[in-house]
Design a protein around this motif. Structure first.
Motif, PDB file in Angstrom:
ATOM      1  N   CYS A   1       0.842  -1.202   0.000  1.00  0.00           N
ATOM      2  CA  CYS A   1       0.000   0.000   0.000  1.00  0.00           C
ATOM      3  C   CYS A   1       0.874   1.248   0.000  1.00  0.00           C
ATOM      4  O   CYS A   1       1.935   1.280   0.630  1.00  0.00           O
ATOM      5  N   ARG A   2       0.425   2.254  -0.683  1.00  0.00           N
ATOM      6  CA  ARG A   2       1.151   3.514  -0.707  1.00  0.00           C
ATOM      7  C   ARG A   2       1.058   4.208   0.649  1.00  0.00           C
ATOM      8  O   ARG A   2       0.142   3.965   1.431  1.00  0.00           O
ATOM      9  N   SER A   3       1.988   5.114   0.880  1.00  0.00           N
ATOM     10  CA  SER A   3       2.065   5.753   2.200  1.00  0.00           C
ATOM     11  C   SER A   3       0.824   6.586   2.502  1.00  0.00           C
ATOM     12  O   SER A   3       0.311   6.568   3.624  1.00  0.00           O
ATOM     13  N   TRP A   4       0.311   7.324   1.505  1.00  0.00           N
ATOM     14  CA  TRP A   4      -0.870   8.141   1.757  1.00  0.00           C
ATOM     15  C   TRP A   4      -2.085   7.280   2.050  1.00  0.00           C
ATOM     16  O   TRP A   4      -2.954   7.667   2.837  1.00  0.00           O
ATOM     17  N   ARG A   5      -2.154   6.099   1.428  1.00  0.00           N
ATOM     18  CA  ARG A   5      -3.274   5.199   1.695  1.00  0.00           C
ATOM     19  C   ARG A   5      -3.199   4.631   3.109  1.00  0.00           C
ATOM     20  O   ARG A   5      -4.212   4.506   3.799  1.00  0.00           O
ATOM     21  N   ILE A   6      -2.006   4.300   3.550  1.00  0.00           N
ATOM     22  CA  ILE A   6      -1.845   3.802   4.925  1.00  0.00           C
ATOM     23  C   ILE A   6      -2.231   4.883   5.927  1.00  0.00           C
ATOM     24  O   ILE A   6      -2.901   4.613   6.936  1.00  0.00           O
ATOM     25  N   ALA A   7      -1.801   6.112   5.647  1.00  0.00           N
ATOM     26  CA  ALA A   7      -2.049   7.200   6.596  1.00  0.00           C
ATOM     27  C   ALA A   7      -3.530   7.553   6.687  1.00  0.00           C
ATOM     28  O   ALA A   7      -4.073   7.699   7.792  1.00  0.00           O
ATOM     29  N   PHE A   8      -4.195   7.686   5.522  1.00  0.00           N
ATOM     30  CA  PHE A   8      -5.556   8.217   5.516  1.00  0.00           C
ATOM     31  C   PHE A   8      -6.643   7.149   5.400  1.00  0.00           C
ATOM     32  O   PHE A   8      -7.805   7.441   5.676  1.00  0.00           O
ATOM     33  N   ARG A   9      -6.281   5.923   4.997  1.00  0.00           N
ATOM     34  CA  ARG A   9      -7.282   4.871   4.883  1.00  0.00           C
ATOM     35  C   ARG A   9      -7.189   3.848   6.011  1.00  0.00           C
ATOM     36  O   ARG A   9      -8.149   3.099   6.233  1.00  0.00           O
ATOM     37  N   HIS A  10      -6.066   3.813   6.712  1.00  0.00           N
ATOM     38  CA  HIS A  10      -5.893   2.831   7.778  1.00  0.00           C
ATOM     39  C   HIS A  10      -5.668   3.491   9.137  1.00  0.00           C
ATOM     40  O   HIS A  10      -6.355   3.163  10.111  1.00  0.00           O
ATOM     41  N   LEU A  11      -4.722   4.410   9.209  1.00  0.00           N
ATOM     42  CA  LEU A  11      -4.394   5.022  10.495  1.00  0.00           C
ATOM     43  C   LEU A  11      -5.448   6.033  10.936  1.00  0.00           C
ATOM     44  O   LEU A  11      -5.885   6.029  12.094  1.00  0.00           O
ATOM     45  N   LEU A  12      -5.840   6.921  10.034  1.00  0.00           N
ATOM     46  CA  LEU A  12      -6.785   7.970  10.417  1.00  0.00           C
ATOM     47  C   LEU A  12      -8.138   7.424  10.876  1.00  0.00           C
ATOM     48  O   LEU A  12      -8.655   7.867  11.906  1.00  0.00           O
ATOM     49  N   PRO A  13      -8.769   6.473  10.167  1.00  0.00           N
ATOM     50  CA  PRO A  13     -10.055   5.953  10.672  1.00  0.00           C
ATOM     51  C   PRO A  13      -9.956   5.317  12.053  1.00  0.00           C
ATOM     52  O   PRO A  13     -10.916   5.360  12.828  1.00  0.00           O
ATOM     53  N   ASN A  14      -8.813   4.728  12.381  1.00  0.00           N
ATOM     54  CA  ASN A  14      -8.643   4.127  13.702  1.00  0.00           C
ATOM     55  C   ASN A  14      -8.294   5.149  14.777  1.00  0.00           C
ATOM     56  O   ASN A  14      -8.192   4.796  15.953  1.00  0.00           O
ATOM     57  N   SER A  15      -8.075   6.397  14.371  1.00  0.00           N
ATOM     58  CA  SER A  15      -7.752   7.458  15.327  1.00  0.00           C
ATOM     59  C   SER A  15      -8.881   8.468  15.479  1.00  0.00           C
ATOM     60  O   SER A  15      -8.720   9.461  16.201  1.00  0.00           O
ATOM     61  N   ILE A  16      -9.996   8.263  14.811  1.00  0.00           N
ATOM     62  CA  ILE A  16     -11.030   9.286  14.761  1.00  0.00           C
ATOM     63  C   ILE A  16     -11.832   9.387  16.051  1.00  0.00           C
ATOM     64  O   ILE A  16     -12.422  10.433  16.344  1.00  0.00           O
ATOM     65  N   GLY A  17     -11.872   8.316  16.855  1.00  0.00           N
ATOM     66  CA  GLY A  17     -12.664   8.332  18.083  1.00  0.00           C
ATOM     67  C   GLY A  17     -12.270   9.434  19.056  1.00  0.00           C
ATOM     68  O   GLY A  17     -13.104  10.264  19.443  1.00  0.00           O
ATOM     69  N   PRO A  18     -11.004   9.494  19.481  1.00  0.00           N
ATOM     70  CA  PRO A  18     -10.587  10.587  20.368  1.00  0.00           C
ATOM     71  C   PRO A  18     -10.773  11.964  19.759  1.00  0.00           C
ATOM     72  O   PRO A  18     -11.063  12.931  20.470  1.00  0.00           O
ATOM     73  N   LEU A  19     -10.642  12.076  18.444  1.00  0.00           N
ATOM     74  CA  LEU A  19     -10.835  13.369  17.791  1.00  0.00           C
ATOM     75  C   LEU A  19     -12.287  13.821  17.893  1.00  0.00           C
ATOM     76  O   LEU A  19     -12.555  15.006  18.129  1.00  0.00           O
ATOM     77  N   LEU A  20     -13.229  12.912  17.726  1.00  0.00           N
ATOM     78  CA  LEU A  20     -14.639  13.278  17.837  1.00  0.00           C
ATOM     79  C   LEU A  20     -14.993  13.674  19.264  1.00  0.00           C
ATOM     80  O   LEU A  20     -15.761  14.619  19.485  1.00  0.00           O
ATOM     81  N   ALA A  21     -14.465  12.941  20.242  1.00  0.00           N
ATOM     82  CA  ALA A  21     -14.731  13.299  21.635  1.00  0.00           C
ATOM     83  C   ALA A  21     -14.176  14.679  21.964  1.00  0.00           C
ATOM     84  O   ALA A  21     -14.833  15.487  22.635  1.00  0.00           O
ATOM     85  N   PHE A  22     -12.978  14.969  21.482  1.00  0.00           N
ATOM     86  CA  PHE A  22     -12.397  16.288  21.722  1.00  0.00           C
ATOM     87  C   PHE A  22     -13.165  17.381  20.983  1.00  0.00           C
ATOM     88  O   PHE A  22     -13.262  18.512  21.469  1.00  0.00           O
ATOM     89  N   THR A  23     -13.717  17.058  19.805  1.00  0.00           N
ATOM     90  CA  THR A  23     -14.453  18.050  19.031  1.00  0.00           C
ATOM     91  C   THR A  23     -15.656  18.566  19.799  1.00  0.00           C
ATOM     92  O   THR A  23     -15.945  19.771  19.789  1.00  0.00           O
TER      93      THR A  23
END
Length: 304
Positions: free
Chosen positions: A204-226
């Motif tokens: 997988c390309r680096s941008w795909r790993i960052a935005f398709r794999h890492l970011l969705p798994n990090s969105i929970g704390p971001l929503l709570a902070f929002t």
């Protein structure tokens, strides 16, 4: 006749055999338990925000009186037909509080969403790629954080002038560093996990790993902070209106309504500032409850 079962000690259970008048307990029956504190607060927060949204939408089409109209009965006490009374210009406080809901809610939601998107993208880039990008982004954020947040917002608004769009952009820019730092920390902590390593191994390309794999798994704390940060944005919006550097003069806004009625607190016209203040309290409280509930939902360590 059924044979009674025996426990580990060899004593028969009379409730299963019918001996002694015992009856078998129903299978699958559970005792009622109250919902967790976080879940209850989450529901209350959602309910209050829905009420604010309904009031904001309704104010577009109907208010008891013209929120921009003047010349009515001056400083009338709460009652009929003025539910929240009138101010020193004869404006209906209830109608202006309803109209102010759509402005404050619009500014809060728009600025938070803008800061969330920009801060998350920049934080993901800095956290995953590191080196030059991470250093450049973090040095810029550290320079920005050298200024007090509220003072910095006041200076920018004073420079660009009042207006809904200006307020949204300024508050989004002021809140962006918090989202960037949080997104960067979440991506940094997850980019060495097995699912990220597996994505690299399959090509997988680096941008795909960052935005398709890492970011969705990090969105929970971001929503709570929002949700929590939205309460802070609502307070900053009201503070700017109170200081007279928010929206244009005459536009209904909770902070400016409190400023216009602050002299009446001493002379007995408490309602001019009281009801807009309660509106701010209700919105910020509901957002804090929503953020706490989201934190319990996405953080297993906080579940009760």
């Amino acid at each position: 006749m059924t044979t009674p079962t025996r426990s580990a000690a060899g004593v028969a259970d009379p409730s299963e055999s019918g001996v002694g008048g015992g009856t078998a307990s129903p299978v699958g029956k559970r005792r009622w338990r109250p919902p967790p504190t976080g879940a209850l607060g989450f529901r209350i927060g959602i309910g209050l925000l829905v009420c604010y949204l309904l009031v904001a939408v309704t104010s577009y089409f109907w208010t008891p009186f013209d929120p921009l109209g003047v010349g009515g009965d001056v400083l009338e006490k709460p009652g009929m037909p003025y539910l929240f009374g009138t101010d020193r210009l004869g404006e209906d406080v209830f109608s202006r509080t309803m109209a102010a809901t759509r402005y404050d809610l619009l500014i809060t939601v728009a600025s938070v969403c803008l800061a969330l998107v920009l801060g998350t993208v920049l934080g993901t880039i800095g956290g995953y790629y590191g080196k030059f990008w991470d250093g450049a982004i973090m040095r810029a954020i550290e320079t920005f954080n050298a200024f007090p947040t509220l003072l910095f917002a006041m200076l920018i608004v004073s420079a660009v002038g009042p207006g809904i769009l200006n307020i949204i952009v300024v508050l989004a820019f002021v809140g962006l560093p918090s989202y960037l730092r949080l997104a960067r920390a979440e991506v940094l902590s997850r980019k060495t996990w097995q699912f990220a390593e597996a994505a690299r191994m399959v090509g997988c390309r680096s941008w795909r790993i960052a935005f398709r794999h890492l970011l969705p798994n990090s969105i929970g704390p971001l929503l709570a902070f929002t949700a929590v940060n939205a309460a802070w944005v609502a307070l900053i919006t009201a503070s700017l209106g109170y200081l007279g550097i928010g929206l244009q003069p005459g536009v209904p806004e909770w902070g400016s309504m409190i400023a216009n009625g602050q002299d009446g607190i001493i002379t007995g016209q408490w309602w001019v500032s009281f009801f807009p203040g309660m509106a701010i309290l209700g919105m910020t409280g509901s957002l804090y409850l929503l953020g706490d509930g989201l934190g319990d939902r996405f953080d297993p360590r906080r579940r009760r």
